[in-house]
Write an enzyme that holds these catalytic residues in place. Structure first.
Site, PDB file in Angstrom:
ATOM      1  N   LYS A 117      -6.544 -10.930 -29.750  1.00 39.30           N
ATOM      2  CA  LYS A 117      -6.788 -11.336 -27.772  1.00 39.30           C
ATOM      3  C   LYS A 117      -5.106 -11.402 -27.847  1.00 39.30           C
ATOM      4  CE  LYS A 117      -7.661 -15.805 -26.241  1.00 39.30           C
ATOM      5  NZ  LYS A 117      -7.853 -16.886 -26.375  1.00 39.30           N
ATOM      6  N   LYS A 201     -28.399 -12.813 -29.477  1.00 36.92           N
ATOM      7  CA  LYS A 201     -28.185 -13.625 -30.086  1.00 36.92           C
ATOM      8  C   LYS A 201     -27.672 -14.820 -29.782  1.00 36.92           C
ATOM      9  CE  LYS A 201     -25.179 -15.149 -33.750  1.00 36.92           C
ATOM     10  NZ  LYS A 201     -25.160 -15.251 -35.010  1.00 36.92           N
ATOM     11  N   LYS A 204     -23.554 -19.666 -27.647  1.00 31.23           N
ATOM     12  CA  LYS A 204     -22.792 -20.736 -26.783  1.00 31.23           C
ATOM     13  C   LYS A 204     -21.604 -19.807 -25.891  1.00 31.23           C
ATOM     14  CE  LYS A 204     -22.334 -25.448 -27.369  1.00 31.23           C
ATOM     15  NZ  LYS A 204     -22.021 -26.479 -28.680  1.00 31.23           N
TER      16      LYS A 204
END
Ligand code: TRP
Length: 331
Positions: A117, A201, A204
């Site tokens: 990231k 899937k 959250k």
């Protein structure tokens, strides 16, 4: 699985679990706890690398404890406690630091995801990485080894961490003698994919979850929002490609599951009606647990008592392990 295996898992307090979490890990944990010695704890120390507000951690800890109790964990069979209440875990963490190669931590998925990231946004590679995150797998190893665990039910995202625990136990045993058993992850593979509202899937991070203890009206709204194709009621449909059926089979008995399969295959039901059937099943499955959850969340003194009782039992086991480790490493 033989009955003398010890089962352990940690529940990270990150807010209300959804039905994917429950079906994927905790349903089988609760079942196993009926026949096996079981440790279940709320992993509040593992929340610290990310959450720096004690009020939030405390609230989420209550939610996690109320969740597992509401879903049926029986504390006559299982030991439920708060990770931070057992001092031995901090000690074992310190000891294990010294047999854990740094290179192993470099390979951890969660740490690598942060590096990627940062690379993508052009930041310093270690931007936002604290040592709690970097050494997360060592603390998790301490949890697992402290209670002599054999089987660790976890989601697939935690499999690597349990494998690390095994590796670290082996490094320790090689130097200090066979003190630790080698734990095994148990991943809920055989239950198949638990799809979320959009068919991906349930997670959250996709914002497609069905929360376990949503009020009835919200549960209904969510279920009615499940995305389907545009087949008409009379068209045959493949149940195995339908989110509705793939969720229904986890809450219905065999006869009802077969019935829905047939209705789909023979083109005898539309998606709207199938969603109503799904809502009815999930709602009746969750009505009791929802009530228990709400009760416990408004009686947190009872949760405190249950967690304190669990901590006493957990400490008794943990203290023995830490004494053995101390002797093995320090003489
Ligand atoms: N890391 C786990 C998670 O994020 C929670 C956890 C902490 C855990 N310690 C554990 C799971 C020990 C299994 C065993 O879900």
């Amino acid at each position: 699985m033989s009955d003398d295996k010890i089962i352990l898992t940690g529940i990270k307090p990150t807010g209300m679990p959804h039905i994917g979490n429950y079906l994927g890990v905790y349903k089988s944990l609760i079942e196993l706890s009926q026949t096996h010695k079981t440790f279940a704890f709320i992993a509040d120390l593992h929340a610290l690398n990310l959450v720096h507000d004690p009020k939030i951690i405390k609230q989420h800890t209550y939610e996690a404890a109320a969740f597992i109790l509401a879903m049926g964990l029986n504390t006559d069979n299982a030991i439920l406690f708060r990770q931070s209440d057992v001092d031995a875990v901090y000690k074992l963490n310190t000891f294990l630091m010294n047999v854990t190669p740094k290179g192993l931590m470099n390979r951890a998925h969660s740490y690598k995801a942060m590096l990627e990231k940062n690379a993508a946004s052009g930041d310093d590679p270690d931007n936002g990485v604290n040592m709690g995150l970097y050494t997360y797998p060592i603390l998790m190893t301490a949890d697992i080894l402290l209670y002599n665990s054999d089987i660790v039910p976890v989601g697939s995202d935690q499999k690597q961490h349990v494998e690390f625990a095994r590796d670290i136990a082996e490094y320790f045993n090689k130097t200090y003698g066979d003190l630790f058993k080698l734990p095994e992850p148990q991943i809920g593979k055989d239950i198949g994919l638990i799809p979320g509202l959009d068919g991906r899937k349930m997670s959250k991070s996709y914002d497609n979850t069905i929360p376990l203890f949503a009020p009835e009206s919200e549960l209904k709204k969510k279920i009615m929002r499940i995305i389907t194709d545009s087949k008409l009621p009379e068209e045959p449909k493949n149940p195995d490609e339908s989110t509705i059926y793939l969720l229904y089979r986890h809450f219905a008995n065999d006869a009802d599951t077969q019935n829905m399969r047939k209705l789909f295959e023979q083109g005898k039901i539309g998606y709207g009606d199938a969603k109503k059937m799904l809502f009815e099943k999930i709602n009746s499955y969750l009505a009791g647990p929802r009530e228990k959850y709400n009760y416990l969340m408004s009686h947190t003194d009872e949760l405190d008592k249950i967690l304190a009782d669990g901590a006493v039992k957990a400490r008794a086991v943990a203290e023995k392990t830490i004494e053995r480790v101390k002797r093995a490493m320090l003489g």
